[in-house]
Motif scaffolding. Structure first.
Motif: not given
Length: 457
Positions: A158-163, A167-168, A78-79, A84-87
């Motif tokens: 764990c689904t939060v970082p997956w989501c 999106l990113a 995730l980070p 890479a996409v500018g948060w």
């Protein structure tokens, strides 16, 4: 026997979905070097070998280690991707459609969709074989409650970082001008970022992914072996040596896994597999809940609720073998349904679930009322077992004690029914139950709030 058959089907479908999903991630992360079909074969061989050889002990050890690795890699990507996409500022600047940043989509996956899927999941989650095993593994009632609820909360976290990773990834691959299949997004992100951290990190990621999937599949395999051996084979062939039943269980487990592998190769995509899994999982749920809360439920009623639900599920779906279509509800009947029940001229999944759940519930009630009630002594014993908690250090009694009997010295709590002098069995919840329920919903609210704050930050 009914539960054993439905349970093995559920586990076989579950194995197939997990193999298909993980194989797509592996294929994408290796840029096609290892194809999805080859990955399915490799994973299957490995978990069948150590599952058959090591049994439940092997499954417990591998589940513990591989679960930790899964949590680590859920957050590792995730980070890197967000940077890479500018948060979130970069995501909001690149995604012009505000609907993609809402918690409930106004289109196909809206509030109605989420509500019905959740209801269907609540009906079916309690009768999944591995769920029963997990909850029953606790030494006490509180061990089972705590482990089950907080284990599920860790999954939801764990689904939060997956989501957010998904999106990113929309922004990241759009910026590169690359179109990636949805099933391959996570693997493609891993293949782009992890090799830049340190040589070998991608390999560790793949090992952790393989391990997490195989640890679940071997647990499903062992559960299916127990279902067949104890509920189908042993009643037909009693008084055999224990080694004989172990051998039969191993053969049964391989057969269930083989069905899951065939299902994995047949699946057109992971989402389609998940939808099938959701529906199959609910088939035994109605019989469970009827029997838990209504004394008038009979064995015939349980069979009716399950088989009618299954029949309606098949009738409202599509039955095809390769290119040969045996039945297609959408092609034959969808045009006669009201428009609000359709999505893209096909029966909307939530309405399909409502159809088979309603038909199963009505069938179970009607058939129960038309058939002979279960003996009062059996019912009293069953409901006494249900409301008697397992206590620390409780004696299991002799090895010959019959199933569904209380151990010597067990104290049955007073029956505190919300609807006394009726056939309904709705007990007044204990303080522990109420507090645990509220804490669980507090966790849910906190997770939703965190996602909302991240999306609007």
């Amino acid at each position: 026997m009914l539960y054993a058959v439905i349970g093995m089907l559920n586990l076989s479908v579950n194995i197939g979905v997990m193999l298909r999903g993980s194989s797509e991630v592996i294929s994408a992360s290796t840029r096609g070097l290892l194809s999805a079909n080859v990955a399915i074969a490799v994973m299957t061989i490995v978990f069948v070998v150590y599952g058959v050889a090591g049994g439940l002990a092997a499954a417990i050890i591998t589940d513990f280690i591989q679960g930790i690795l899964t949590i680590i890699f859920s957050f590792l990507l995730l980070p890197l991707l967000m940077n890479a996409v500018g948060w979130m500022d970069g995501i909001r600047g690149a995604i012009t459609d505000p609907q993609k940043l809402t918690l409930v989509a106004p289109a196909q996956i809206g509030f109605f969709y989420i509500t019905v899927i959740a209801l269907n999941g609540l009906v079916g989650i309690v009768t999944q074989p591995h769920t029963m095993g997990n909850c029953a593994a606790g030494r006490t009632e509180m061990d089972g409650r705590f482990g089950w609820m907080f284990g599920n909360m860790i999954k939801r976290i764990c689904t939060v970082p997956w989501c957010l990773t998904g999106l990113a990834a929309i922004v990241y691959f759009a910026g590169k001008g690359v179109e990636v299949e949805p099933d391959k997004v996570f693997g493609a992100v891993a293949g782009d970022f992890l090799p830049n951290i340190l040589p070998g990190v991608l390999g560790v990621f793949l090992a952790a992914l393989l391990a997490s999937v195989m640890s679940s599949c071997d647990a499903f395999m062992i559960s299916s072996a127990a279902l067949f051996t104890e509920n189908i084979y042993r009643p037909l062939r009693p008084d055999r040596r224990q080694s004989h039943y172990i051998a039969v269980g191993r053969i049964a487990s391989v057969a269930v896994v083989s069905g899951g592998v065939v299902f994995a190769y047949w699946l057109p995509g992971v989402v389609a597999g998940l939808e099938i899994f959701w529906m199959v999982s609910a088939m035994m749920g109605l019989a469970f809940w009827l029997g838990l809360f209504w004394r008038r439920t009979t064995v015939a009623g349980a069979w009716a609720a399950t088989l009618v639900s299954f029949a309606v599920m098949l009738f409202t779906g599509k039955i095809a073998f390769g290119q040969y279509v045996l039945w297609d509800f959408d092609a034959s009947c969808a045009r006669y349904l009201p428009h609000f029940m359709l999505w893209s001229d096909r029966l909307y999944l939530p309405w399909q679930m409502i159809f088979y759940l309603s038909a199963g519930l009505i069938s179970g009630v009607v058939v129960s009322l038309l058939t002979r009630p279960v003996a009062a002594a059996k019912l009293d014993n069953y409901y006494a077992l249900i409301r008697t908690p397992i206590t620390p250090g409780e004696s299991r009694g002799t090895s010959g004690r019959l199933p569904c009997t209380l151990p010597q010295g067990a104290v049955v709590p007073e029956k505190r029914n919300i609807f006394p002098n009726t056939s309904l069995e709705f007990m007044i919840p204990s303080r522990t139950s109420v507090v645990g329920f509220l804490i669980g919903w507090g966790f849910v609210a906190a997770i939703v709030a965190v996602v909302y704050l991240i999306a609007s930050a």
